[in-house]
Design an enzyme around this catalytic site. Structure first.
Site, PDB file in Angstrom:
ATOM      1  N   GLY A  46      31.383  39.104  36.988  1.00  0.00           N
ATOM      2  CA  GLY A  46      31.863  39.209  38.258  1.00  0.00           C
ATOM      3  C   GLY A  46      33.162  39.716  38.424  1.00  0.00           C
ATOM      4  O   GLY A  46      33.945  39.886  37.219  1.00  0.00           O
ATOM      5  N   GLN A  51      41.641  40.461  41.884  1.00  0.00           N
ATOM      6  CA  GLN A  51      42.162  40.803  40.487  1.00  0.00           C
ATOM      7  C   GLN A  51      42.418  42.033  40.097  1.00  0.00           C
ATOM      8  O   GLN A  51      43.005  41.881  39.050  1.00  0.00           O
ATOM      9  CB  GLN A  51      40.624  40.176  39.819  1.00  0.00           C
ATOM     10  CG  GLN A  51      40.439  38.849  39.627  1.00  0.00           C
ATOM     11  CD  GLN A  51      39.157  38.329  38.989  1.00  0.00           C
ATOM     12  OE1 GLN A  51      38.003  38.678  39.556  1.00  0.00           O
ATOM     13  NE2 GLN A  51      39.409  37.982  37.709  1.00  0.00           N
ATOM     14  N   CYS A  95      37.382  33.449  33.034  1.00  0.00           N
ATOM     15  CA  CYS A  95      37.803  34.267  34.018  1.00  0.00           C
ATOM     16  C   CYS A  95      38.514  35.737  33.515  1.00  0.00           C
ATOM     17  O   CYS A  95      39.372  35.336  32.438  1.00  0.00           O
ATOM     18  CB  CYS A  95      38.659  33.653  34.685  1.00  0.00           C
ATOM     19  SG  CYS A  95      39.626  34.472  36.352  1.00  0.00           S
ATOM     20  N   LEU A  96      38.189  36.697  34.070  1.00  0.00           N
ATOM     21  CA  LEU A  96      38.962  38.003  33.255  1.00  0.00           C
ATOM     22  C   LEU A  96      40.329  38.038  33.682  1.00  0.00           C
ATOM     23  O   LEU A  96      41.134  38.584  32.835  1.00  0.00           O
ATOM     24  CB  LEU A  96      38.226  39.263  34.056  1.00  0.00           C
ATOM     25  CG  LEU A  96      36.710  39.284  33.798  1.00  0.00           C
ATOM     26  CD1 LEU A  96      36.049  40.341  34.462  1.00  0.00           C
ATOM     27  CD2 LEU A  96      36.332  39.447  32.345  1.00  0.00           C
ATOM     28  N   HIS A 137      32.858  31.037  42.044  1.00  0.00           N
ATOM     29  CA  HIS A 137      33.881  31.665  41.492  1.00  0.00           C
ATOM     30  C   HIS A 137      34.675  32.699  42.063  1.00  0.00           C
ATOM     31  O   HIS A 137      35.939  32.753  42.233  1.00  0.00           O
ATOM     32  CB  HIS A 137      33.608  31.780  40.024  1.00  0.00           C
ATOM     33  CG  HIS A 137      34.738  32.204  39.078  1.00  0.00           C
ATOM     34  ND1 HIS A 137      35.284  31.518  38.084  1.00  0.00           N
ATOM     35  CD2 HIS A 137      35.448  33.421  39.011  1.00  0.00           C
ATOM     36  CE1 HIS A 137      36.106  31.955  37.350  1.00  0.00           C
ATOM     37  NE2 HIS A 137      36.319  33.283  37.965  1.00  0.00           N
ATOM     38  N   GLU A 138      33.848  33.607  42.458  1.00  0.00           N
ATOM     39  CA  GLU A 138      34.497  34.955  43.081  1.00  0.00           C
ATOM     40  C   GLU A 138      34.765  34.726  44.396  1.00  0.00           C
ATOM     41  O   GLU A 138      36.065  35.271  44.712  1.00  0.00           O
ATOM     42  CB  GLU A 138      33.319  36.162  43.052  1.00  0.00           C
ATOM     43  CG  GLU A 138      32.983  36.460  41.706  1.00  0.00           C
ATOM     44  CD  GLU A 138      33.877  36.761  40.691  1.00  0.00           C
ATOM     45  OE1 GLU A 138      34.899  37.223  40.971  1.00  0.00           O
ATOM     46  OE2 GLU A 138      33.635  36.441  39.527  1.00  0.00           O
ATOM     47  N   HIS A 141      38.254  33.459  44.349  1.00  0.00           N
ATOM     48  CA  HIS A 141      39.422  34.426  44.079  1.00  0.00           C
ATOM     49  C   HIS A 141      39.706  34.890  45.608  1.00  0.00           C
ATOM     50  O   HIS A 141      41.117  35.355  45.741  1.00  0.00           O
ATOM     51  CB  HIS A 141      38.612  35.408  43.211  1.00  0.00           C
ATOM     52  CG  HIS A 141      38.893  35.293  41.661  1.00  0.00           C
ATOM     53  ND1 HIS A 141      40.113  34.929  41.175  1.00  0.00           N
ATOM     54  CD2 HIS A 141      38.004  35.218  40.927  1.00  0.00           C
ATOM     55  CE1 HIS A 141      39.939  34.816  39.841  1.00  0.00           C
ATOM     56  NE2 HIS A 141      38.575  35.157  39.460  1.00  0.00           N
TER      57      HIS A 141
HETATM   58  O1  K1U Z   1      35.927  36.576  38.242  1.00  0.00           O
HETATM   59  C1  K1U Z   1      35.951  36.777  36.871  1.00  0.00           C
HETATM   60  O2  K1U Z   1      36.979  36.295  36.320  1.00  0.00           O
HETATM   61  C2  K1U Z   1      34.662  37.043  36.185  1.00  0.00           C
HETATM   62  C3  K1U Z   1      34.094  36.029  35.346  1.00  0.00           C
HETATM   63  C4  K1U Z   1      33.034  35.403  36.246  1.00  0.00           C
HETATM   64  C5  K1U Z   1      32.582  34.021  35.755  1.00  0.00           C
HETATM   65  C6  K1U Z   1      32.010  33.961  34.239  1.00  0.00           C
HETATM   66  C7  K1U Z   1      31.665  32.665  34.279  1.00  0.00           C
HETATM   67  C8  K1U Z   1      31.419  31.636  35.121  1.00  0.00           C
HETATM   68  C9  K1U Z   1      31.749  31.878  36.398  1.00  0.00           C
HETATM   69  C10 K1U Z   1      32.492  33.105  36.755  1.00  0.00           C
HETATM   70  C11 K1U Z   1      33.543  36.604  33.952  1.00  0.00           C
HETATM   71  O3  K1U Z   1      32.652  37.213  34.167  1.00  0.00           O
HETATM   72  S1  K1U Z   1      34.177  35.803  32.493  1.00  0.00           S
HETATM   73  C12 K1U Z   1      33.449  36.804  31.185  1.00  0.00           C
HETATM   74  C13 K1U Z   1      31.937  36.129  31.338  1.00  0.00           C
HETATM   75  O4  K1U Z   1      31.626  34.870  31.737  1.00  0.00           O
HETATM   76  C14 K1U Z   1      30.924  36.936  30.386  1.00  0.00           C
HETATM   77  C15 K1U Z   1      31.213  37.956  29.791  1.00  0.00           C
HETATM   78  C16 K1U Z   1      30.199  38.900  29.185  1.00  0.00           C
HETATM   79  C17 K1U Z   1      28.931  38.389  29.256  1.00  0.00           C
HETATM   80  C18 K1U Z   1      28.767  37.179  29.715  1.00  0.00           C
HETATM   81  C19 K1U Z   1      29.704  36.628  30.370  1.00  0.00           C
HETATM   82 ZN    ZN Z   2      37.834  34.734  37.684  1.00  0.00          ZN
END
Ligand code: K1U
Ligand code: ZN
Length: 173
Positions: A46, A51, A95-96, A137-138, A141
């Site tokens: 996401g 972000q 979270c990225l 989560h999004e 944000h």
């Molecule tokens: O919003 C963001 O920062 C993105 C975030 C979303 C998220 C992940 C996990 C739970 C809730 C919300 C991410 O994508 S973090 C990276 C991640 O979870 C992932 C990366 C590669 C493959 C699978 C997952």
């Molecule tokens: Zn996030």
């Protein structure tokens, strides 16, 4: 299409409420494409516009994880949670904007979301599992809320200090 740099916490833009999108324009379509490209490249499931420093209410996501299942890139403009289940679930979140930090967060297990699509139509869908975690989560944000805001103050402070250190190191190059 282009990759956009992702802001790292702490940053005031990640604590700010984003503004509604008034119309689906070519600029918004390009923004959505850039966000999806940036999300897949990260990689993540996401991404919300704040972000990448864009203070508009748009999120993208694709929480398909299983190999052999077709990807489902989604762009949601002005998303709104119109129903949340009483049933709650604890899931690990990342979270990225807070790289390499993970924590368990409790949220409603299912949510119903209404949004404006890039096709100019209103859409409504019920999400569960990882999709439900991701969409909540999004949307957080867009309201200037991070998953660490659900943690105990000490744990939140510890993660924030790690991120401050990471940003100092990145700035030094
Ligand atoms: O919003 C963001 O920062 C993105 C975030 C979303 C998220 C992940 C996990 C739970 C809730 C919300 C991410 O994508 S973090 C990276 C991640 O979870 C992932 C990366 C590669 C493959 C699978 C997952
Ligand atoms: Zn996030």
């Amino acid at each position: 299409m282009s990759l956009r740099p992702i802001l790292i916490h702490p940053d005031p833009r990640l604590k700010t409420q984003a503004a509604p999108i008034e119309a689906v324009t070519d600029q918004i379509r390009t923004l959505a494409e850039d966000m999806l490209e940036t999300m897949y490249d990260a990689p993540g499931i996401g991404l919300a516009a704040p972000q990448i420093g864009v203070m508009s209410r748009i999120i993208v996501m694709d929480a398909v994880k299983d190999e052999g299942v077709a990807p489902r890139p989604m762009a949601l403009l002005n998303p709104e949670i119109i129903w949340s289940s009483e049933d709650r679930k604890i899931a690990e979140e990342g979270c990225l904007s807070i790289p390499e930090q993970y924590a368990e967060v409790e949220r409603p297990a299912e949510v119903e979301v209404r949004w404006l699509g890039l096709d100019g139509e209103m859409h409504q869908e019920r999400f569960d599992g990882l999709w439900a975690v991701c969409v909540q989560h999004e949307i957080d944000h867009l309201d200037g809320r991070l998953f660490i805001d659900y943690l105990k103050p000490l744990k939140r402070q510890m993660i924030t200090r790690k991120m401050q250190k990471l940003k100092r190191e990145k700035a030094r190059g």
